[in-house]
Design a protein around this motif. Structure first.
Motif, PDB file in Angstrom:
ATOM      1  N   VAL A 277       0.855  -1.184   0.000  1.00 53.45           N
ATOM      2  CA  VAL A 277       0.000   0.000   0.000  1.00 53.45           C
ATOM      3  C   VAL A 277       0.892   1.235   0.000  1.00 53.45           C
ATOM      4  O   VAL A 277       1.804   1.351   0.835  1.00 53.45           O
ATOM      5  CB  VAL A 277      -0.934   0.016   1.220  1.00 53.45           C
ATOM      6  CG1 VAL A 277      -1.777   1.287   1.221  1.00 53.45           C
ATOM      7  CG2 VAL A 277      -1.822  -1.216   1.206  1.00 53.45           C
TER       8      VAL A 277
ATOM      9  N   ARG B 183       0.670   5.234   0.411  1.00 52.39           N
ATOM     10  CA  ARG B 183      -0.189   6.363   0.813  1.00 52.39           C
ATOM     11  C   ARG B 183       0.462   7.668   0.360  1.00 52.39           C
ATOM     12  O   ARG B 183       1.587   7.989   0.765  1.00 52.39           O
ATOM     13  CB  ARG B 183      -0.419   6.384   2.311  1.00 52.39           C
ATOM     14  CG  ARG B 183      -1.244   7.587   2.794  1.00 52.39           C
ATOM     15  CD  ARG B 183      -1.854   7.324   4.152  1.00 52.39           C
ATOM     16  NE  ARG B 183      -2.839   6.238   4.084  1.00 52.39           N
ATOM     17  CZ  ARG B 183      -3.423   5.698   5.158  1.00 52.39           C
ATOM     18  NH1 ARG B 183      -3.117   6.162   6.367  1.00 52.39           N
ATOM     19  NH2 ARG B 183      -4.302   4.716   5.022  1.00 52.39           N
TER      20      ARG B 183
ATOM     21  N   GLU C 253       0.048  11.745   0.297  1.00 53.65           N
ATOM     22  CA  GLU C 253      -0.621  12.857   0.980  1.00 53.65           C
ATOM     23  C   GLU C 253      -0.116  14.178   0.399  1.00 53.65           C
ATOM     24  O   GLU C 253       1.093  14.399   0.319  1.00 53.65           O
ATOM     25  CB  GLU C 253      -0.338  12.819   2.472  1.00 53.65           C
ATOM     26  CG  GLU C 253      -0.880  11.592   3.179  1.00 53.65           C
ATOM     27  CD  GLU C 253      -0.467  11.556   4.632  1.00 53.65           C
ATOM     28  OE1 GLU C 253      -1.322  11.793   5.503  1.00 53.65           O
ATOM     29  OE2 GLU C 253       0.727  11.305   4.896  1.00 53.65           O
TER      30      GLU C 253
ATOM     31  N   SER D 274      -5.371  12.763   0.979  1.00 54.51           N
ATOM     32  CA  SER D 274      -4.593  11.547   0.783  1.00 54.51           C
ATOM     33  C   SER D 274      -5.320  10.576  -0.128  1.00 54.51           C
ATOM     34  O   SER D 274      -6.543  10.629  -0.298  1.00 54.51           O
ATOM     35  CB  SER D 274      -4.289  10.874   2.124  1.00 54.51           C
ATOM     36  OG  SER D 274      -5.492  10.434   2.737  1.00 54.51           O
ATOM     37  N   ALA D 275      -4.531   9.676  -0.694  1.00 52.99           N
ATOM     38  CA  ALA D 275      -5.057   8.577  -1.512  1.00 52.99           C
ATOM     39  C   ALA D 275      -4.126   7.396  -1.344  1.00 52.99           C
ATOM     40  O   ALA D 275      -2.900   7.558  -1.219  1.00 52.99           O
ATOM     41  CB  ALA D 275      -5.164   8.980  -2.973  1.00 52.99           C
ATOM     42  N   ASP D 276      -4.691   6.183  -1.295  1.00 53.45           N
ATOM     43  CA  ASP D 276      -3.917   4.952  -1.202  1.00 53.45           C
ATOM     44  C   ASP D 276      -3.894   4.259  -2.558  1.00 53.45           C
ATOM     45  O   ASP D 276      -4.937   4.120  -3.219  1.00 53.45           O
ATOM     46  CB  ASP D 276      -4.504   4.014  -0.158  1.00 53.45           C
ATOM     47  CG  ASP D 276      -4.311   4.533   1.257  1.00 53.45           C
ATOM     48  OD1 ASP D 276      -3.517   5.474   1.434  1.00 53.45           O
ATOM     49  OD2 ASP D 276      -4.961   4.005   2.180  1.00 53.45           O
TER      50      ASP D 276
ATOM     51  N   THR E  33      -2.306   0.726  -4.592  1.00 54.44           N
ATOM     52  CA  THR E  33      -1.749  -0.608  -4.395  1.00 54.44           C
ATOM     53  C   THR E  33      -0.716  -0.909  -5.462  1.00 54.44           C
ATOM     54  O   THR E  33      -0.974  -0.729  -6.670  1.00 54.44           O
ATOM     55  CB  THR E  33      -2.856  -1.669  -4.429  1.00 54.44           C
ATOM     56  OG1 THR E  33      -3.832  -1.367  -3.429  1.00 54.44           O
ATOM     57  CG2 THR E  33      -2.288  -3.060  -4.176  1.00 54.44           C
TER      58      THR E  33
ATOM     59  N   TYR F 164       4.323  17.033  -0.975  1.00 56.14           N
ATOM     60  CA  TYR F 164       3.769  15.685  -0.815  1.00 56.14           C
ATOM     61  C   TYR F 164       4.575  14.909   0.227  1.00 56.14           C
ATOM     62  O   TYR F 164       5.770  15.134   0.428  1.00 56.14           O
ATOM     63  CB  TYR F 164       3.803  14.924  -2.147  1.00 56.14           C
ATOM     64  CG  TYR F 164       2.672  15.302  -3.073  1.00 56.14           C
ATOM     65  CD1 TYR F 164       1.472  14.594  -3.060  1.00 56.14           C
ATOM     66  CD2 TYR F 164       2.796  16.373  -3.941  1.00 56.14           C
ATOM     67  CE1 TYR F 164       0.432  14.942  -3.893  1.00 56.14           C
ATOM     68  CE2 TYR F 164       1.763  16.725  -4.790  1.00 56.14           C
ATOM     69  CZ  TYR F 164       0.584  15.997  -4.755  1.00 56.14           C
ATOM     70  OH  TYR F 164      -0.453  16.349  -5.585  1.00 56.14           O
TER      71      TYR F 164
ATOM     72  N   VAL G 236       4.959  10.694   1.126  1.00 52.03           N
ATOM     73  CA  VAL G 236       4.639   9.372   0.578  1.00 52.03           C
ATOM     74  C   VAL G 236       5.313   8.306   1.442  1.00 52.03           C
ATOM     75  O   VAL G 236       6.493   8.422   1.784  1.00 52.03           O
ATOM     76  CB  VAL G 236       5.103   9.248  -0.885  1.00 52.03           C
ATOM     77  CG1 VAL G 236       4.749   7.867  -1.441  1.00 52.03           C
ATOM     78  CG2 VAL G 236       4.478  10.340  -1.743  1.00 52.03           C
ATOM     79  N   ARG G 237       4.544   7.274   1.787  1.00 52.95           N
ATOM     80  CA  ARG G 237       5.105   6.128   2.498  1.00 52.95           C
ATOM     81  C   ARG G 237       4.428   4.859   2.003  1.00 52.95           C
ATOM     82  O   ARG G 237       3.397   4.911   1.310  1.00 52.95           O
ATOM     83  CB  ARG G 237       4.931   6.274   4.012  1.00 52.95           C
ATOM     84  CG  ARG G 237       3.492   6.338   4.483  1.00 52.95           C
ATOM     85  CD  ARG G 237       3.426   6.696   5.958  1.00 52.95           C
ATOM     86  NE  ARG G 237       2.062   6.750   6.470  1.00 52.95           N
ATOM     87  CZ  ARG G 237       1.466   5.766   7.108  1.00 52.95           C
ATOM     88  NH1 ARG G 237       2.115   4.617   7.314  1.00 52.95           N
ATOM     89  NH2 ARG G 237       0.230   5.890   7.559  1.00 52.95           N
ATOM     90  N   ALA G 238       5.019   3.716   2.377  1.00 56.72           N
ATOM     91  CA  ALA G 238       4.503   2.437   1.885  1.00 56.72           C
ATOM     92  C   ALA G 238       4.617   1.388   2.977  1.00 56.72           C
ATOM     93  O   ALA G 238       5.456   1.483   3.878  1.00 56.72           O
ATOM     94  CB  ALA G 238       5.272   1.994   0.639  1.00 56.72           C
TER      95      ALA G 238
ATOM     96  N   GLY H  51      -2.734   0.029   9.063  1.00 57.02           N
ATOM     97  CA  GLY H  51      -2.485   1.417   8.695  1.00 57.02           C
ATOM     98  C   GLY H  51      -1.029   1.728   8.469  1.00 57.02           C
ATOM     99  O   GLY H  51      -0.670   2.900   8.285  1.00 57.02           O
TER     100      GLY H  51
END
Length: 288
Positions: A94, A96, A98, A107-109, A111, A128, A130-132, A197
């Motif tokens: 995932v 994310r 932001e 934010s949006a997730d 895949t 922005y 961004v993490r995963a 999360g």
């Protein structure tokens, strides 16, 4: 002309009649005295009270904050990249994304695909974060923060770490341990897992047998013991020699070495107080 003369004659006749009536009344002594007007009531005194002066009053501030609505798009920027771990691409991770404006965020997730690639098109430029992650074993501890231009196609590579191994923590009191004096040892065993999360949490391992092993230690409390609901266990021990003395806890098939400070020798006993010197002799007084 005749009408005016007639009106004048009637007025003269009326005055004459009034004169005769007044004269008759005066001659007969029956003139009625005029009535006195009613007495006037004194006016009540009034005092004007000035209204309150609000010029110096300060209004209290209103709590809360202004809300800022943040959106991701539509825009002309494009974000994308890959998620990789210790073993290569991480499918199903995932991501994310932001977009940050002040303290607010949208934010949006996304895949990641089988090759670990991800893409988020048609977003606005801006700042922005961004993490995963992939629950329960992969996560990026430090998100990437950057600024994307309004029409930029930005590539972001996200390197995640693996979690899920068993870890432990320990503490002793007193710190450092003193040779041949009682020491309390506290131990906790847990597994670091990634939740849905993307947060890395410590999950305690409860109900497991834990055995303390150490060559230069005397264990005077029950051993082994069973870890409690927090994954913890405690022992009472004595260190038998100065210096670093290894300690290990066996939990199931695992052997977890502990980080224990070196043992120190006990402080030497205080030296006995030196005998006090006798006061100087007072010479006898001369004979008189």
């Amino acid at each position: 002309m005749s009408d005016q003369r007639g009106l004048r004659d009637r007025m003269v006749a009326g005055v004459g009649i009034l004169f005769l009536v007044v004269s008759s009344a005066c001659s007969s002594g029956e003139v009625e005295a005029l009535k006195q007007p009613p007495a006037l009531q004194p006016l009540e005194s009034t005092t004007t009270i000035p209204g309150p002066d609000y010029a110096g009053v300060r209004l209290a501030g209103v709590g809360g904050r202004t809300r800022t609505t943040v959106v991701l798009g539509p825009g002309k920027a494009r974000l994308g990249g890959t998620v990789v771990g210790p073993g290569g691409p991480v499918p199903g991770a995932v991501v994310r994304v932001e977009r940050l404006v002040g303290d607010a965020a949208a934010s949006a997730d996304v895949t990641a695909g089988p090759d670990g690639r991800w893409v988020l098109p048609d977003v606005l430029g801006g700042r922005y974060r961004v993490r995963a992650w992939r629950a329960p074993d992969m996560a990026l501890l430090e998100p990437q923060v950057f600024f994307a231009e309004a029409t930029e196609a930005r590539q972001v590579s996200l390197v995640v770490s693996r979690f899920g191994d068993t870890s432990s923590a320990s503490a002793v009191a007193p710190d450092p341990p003193v040779v041949d004096q009682p020491t309390n040892l506290a131990f906790r065993v847990f597994r670091r897992v990634v939740d849905a999360g993307g947060t890395v949490r410590s999950a305690p391992l409860a109900g497991l047998p834990a055995e303390l092993v150490g060559g230069q230690w005397s264990i005077v409390s029950p051993n082994p013991v069973v870890t409690n609901a927090s994954g913890g266990a405690e022992w009472s021990v004595f260190c038998l020699a100065p210096g670093r003395q290894p300690l290990t806890v066996r939990v199931g098939e695992l052997e977890l070495p502990l980080t224990v400070p070196p043992c120190v020798a006990p402080a030497p006993p205080p030296a006995p107080d030196a005998p006090a010197e006798p006061p100087p002799a007072v010479p006898p007084a001369p004979a008189g």
